[in-house]
Scaffold this motif. Sequence first.
Motif, PDB file in Angstrom:
ATOM      1  N   SER A 140      35.554  42.597  37.084  1.00  0.00           N
ATOM      2  CA  SER A 140      36.569  43.602  37.010  1.00  0.00           C
ATOM      3  C   SER A 140      37.811  43.209  36.530  1.00  0.00           C
ATOM      4  O   SER A 140      38.587  44.092  36.014  1.00  0.00           O
ATOM      5  N   LEU A 141      38.214  42.020  36.826  1.00  0.00           N
ATOM      6  CA  LEU A 141      39.577  41.544  36.298  1.00  0.00           C
ATOM      7  C   LEU A 141      39.566  41.139  34.888  1.00  0.00           C
ATOM      8  O   LEU A 141      40.623  41.478  34.170  1.00  0.00           O
ATOM      9  N   VAL A 142      38.418  41.037  34.267  1.00  0.00           N
ATOM     10  CA  VAL A 142      38.287  40.948  32.702  1.00  0.00           C
ATOM     11  C   VAL A 142      38.650  42.128  32.379  1.00  0.00           C
ATOM     12  O   VAL A 142      39.464  42.225  31.084  1.00  0.00           O
ATOM     13  N   GLU A 143      37.947  43.261  32.796  1.00  0.00           N
ATOM     14  CA  GLU A 143      38.275  44.538  32.629  1.00  0.00           C
ATOM     15  C   GLU A 143      39.763  45.103  32.549  1.00  0.00           C
ATOM     16  O   GLU A 143      40.165  45.769  31.695  1.00  0.00           O
ATOM     17  N   LYS A 144      40.378  44.527  33.538  1.00  0.00           N
ATOM     18  CA  LYS A 144      41.793  44.939  33.619  1.00  0.00           C
ATOM     19  C   LYS A 144      42.641  44.466  32.456  1.00  0.00           C
ATOM     20  O   LYS A 144      43.312  44.869  31.832  1.00  0.00           O
ATOM     21  N   VAL A 145      42.231  42.951  32.519  1.00  0.00           N
ATOM     22  CA  VAL A 145      43.135  42.303  31.575  1.00  0.00           C
ATOM     23  C   VAL A 145      42.993  42.786  30.016  1.00  0.00           C
ATOM     24  O   VAL A 145      43.741  42.595  29.123  1.00  0.00           O
ATOM     25  N   LYS A 146      41.884  43.418  29.609  1.00  0.00           N
ATOM     26  CA  LYS A 146      41.753  43.883  28.335  1.00  0.00           C
ATOM     27  C   LYS A 146      42.795  44.880  28.215  1.00  0.00           C
ATOM     28  O   LYS A 146      43.053  45.217  26.876  1.00  0.00           O
TER      29      LYS A 146
END
Lengths: 149, 656
Positions: free
Chosen positions: B121-127
């Motif tokens: 979920s945080l990978v998606e946020k940082v994108k």
Amino acid sequence: MSEPFEPKIVAFVCTYCTYAGADLAGTSRMKYASNVRIVRLPCTGRISPMFILKALQKGADGVLVSGCHPGDCHFAQGNYHARRRWTVFRALLAFTGIPEERIKFSWISAAEGAKFAELINGITEEIRSLGPFEQYQELQTVIETQSTY
Amino acid sequence: MAKIGVFICHCGENIASMVDTGKLVSSIAEHPGVEVSTEYKYFCSDPGQETVKKAIRDHNLTGVVVAACSPRMHEQTFRKACAEAGLNPYMLEMANIREHCSWVHTDMVEATEKAIEITRSLVEKVKRNNDLEPISVPVTRRAMVIGGGVAGIQAALDIASAGREVVLVEREPSIGGHMAQLSETFPTLDCSQCILTPRMVEAIQHPNITVMTYSEVEEVDGYIGNFTVKVRKKARYVKMETCTGCGDCIQKCPVKKIPSEFECSLGNRTAIYTPFAQAVPNVPVIDRSRCTYFKNGKCAICKKTCQINSIDFDQQDTIESIEVGAIIVATGFQVQNTAGYGEYGYGRYKDVITGLHFERLASASGPTAGKILRPSDGKEPQTVVFIQCAGSRDVSKGVRYCSRICCMYTSKHAMLYAHKVHHGVSQIFYMDIRAAGKGYDEFTRRAIEEDKAGYIRGRVSKVYEENGKLIVRGADTLLGRQVEVEADMVVLATAIVPQPDAKEFAKKVGISYDEYGFYNEAHLKLRPVESSTAGIYLAGACQSPKDIPDSVAQASAAAAKVLGLFSKERLEREPVVAMVTDSTCAGCWGCVEACPYNAIDRRDITDRNGNLIKRVASVNPGLCQGCGTCVSFCRSNSIDLAGFTEKQIFAEVMAL
């Protein structure tokens, strides 16, 4: 013997109180159910009802919103706005057909690690007994089968 | 094309014992957009950070997720590492798989599953993170201190001696505050004015300090580093530039019977007056409401007397606009009016007085030249009863808090009384003796042992007059009986309360206050001199009742904060601030009202000819604290919060 249903709970929490309280539960090595996924926000005032609906749409069975106690908001007033929005949103839930019991609202301060753990356990059990939230999935299926696109 | 690096930390055994890090690495490696997925024992260590930096450079990463401890722990560490590797430090997110996962769960399978979801979920946020730059706000390196008592003077001197300009604003005609009214101070029995007046003179003579007396703050605008304060200089009707302070006008003024505020009405002043002889500046003021010339155009003796033509009846109030970068509020306290306590007889019997009255009696420059005399008949009292907690620590009628200074000054009064009236008897009715400071307990013991102050533990139920004496009826709880004392004078240790206009003033300045009217500090334990508003600091009794040592300490602390603020020309702030999309903003001002920091203004958008096209909201990045309340308020989705944008949060939620 089928496995017990494991609910998925999304928690929208504020950085300065509830997130810190959850951190405290961690440093104190308190144990609680692993069904919760925390989304960090600067303040509960940032929370829009759309987040809650999106979480439910994407497979959450329950949602928790938690922030600083009234009067203690790190940003002075954010949690008051959140509380008011919640009051209005609750009234709309009936209209959307989402049972109110699936969405919880709480105040947890940075010192209340134990309370956080208890709350998660309590909510997990409650949602477990309510069963999986399938209305959105059903609606999605209806749209997909009936759509002409 | 996103290239995210995911760094999974073992944190020794803390994470690795409950989360299958190998599985986490391989699972995340398959997630779209993830370029690097690796693990290490301690990413926060030097070699760990080097690994991250190397990966950023080698793979040209566009974003980083560190799956480890809480961001509240190491976000800054990894932001720095990213910056050093050439990646914008705000392209970093931390996935909390320690405090929120490995430390709180007992099943490895479940914990690993959760860790995968959190990280994903945080990978998606940082994108969806954007490059952000810290916001730089210019700082006006001049301070304003509001209130010229001992705290205000101390703060002004500290800031000025560090080389910065200070404007000290005081609404009375002279600086000095309540400390100037005291006779001697505990626990040293220093003469109060003797230790204060040198400071007062230093303040007014200091090249970096501009003292504005008989002036009041009208309006405060702006934000930290950039305040604009409007100050009203009230008309003195005396020209400050030429007055020499000779005092002839005061001598000759025929209106002599005005009760002096400084003397607590125990003495009189004239219509043209200085509040006390050692006033700084030593320039008199005309009390327009009592002056004969202003009432009916006659008299003007002061003007005729003045040999340098310094009286100017036509003077007007002026408003000055002053730019400052920081404000220290040191507006002090007032003594509570105890007339509400009918049982004590204050207001009914002339010889029932307050602690402050006693100070003026004991003061060598006071209305009785330092003799303790009864206000009713001017005779020396042979028995004085002191009543502590007259209004404080009272749940039902007065104030709930302890006023902190009364136990000390009451014992001091008993001592002064004993020194001046050798055969006088003092009786003190008390609940507790709070003598917690340095030298304080020794001081109260001196009063008891050397000066024979009589302490009676109990409350007073009634003070009444009989045969010219004041009868004080109370309880002696240690002996378990009722007590009646025949007194010549009764001194009430009244509560100290905020100034009468404390709340209105706070609203004017933009700070918050508690239920009593004392000003709120940012954190009661750890941030006692900052107010709830950035750039505005607190010092002295306006924040809570306190004695002189604590007021001075707090004033120096506030000055240190101000000097810290002034240490750079520009102020750097975290860029987690809101931004408005002008094109869709409808100008409904919902966000303006929702913002707890008044950080949103209205901005006009005009065409090249200056015609108004529309008015939109505009966030002041210098004031915005990044709470996001405005974002959820906006009906047209025209405002967003950097670092927690709509896109970022939805992405985070959807990836769960």
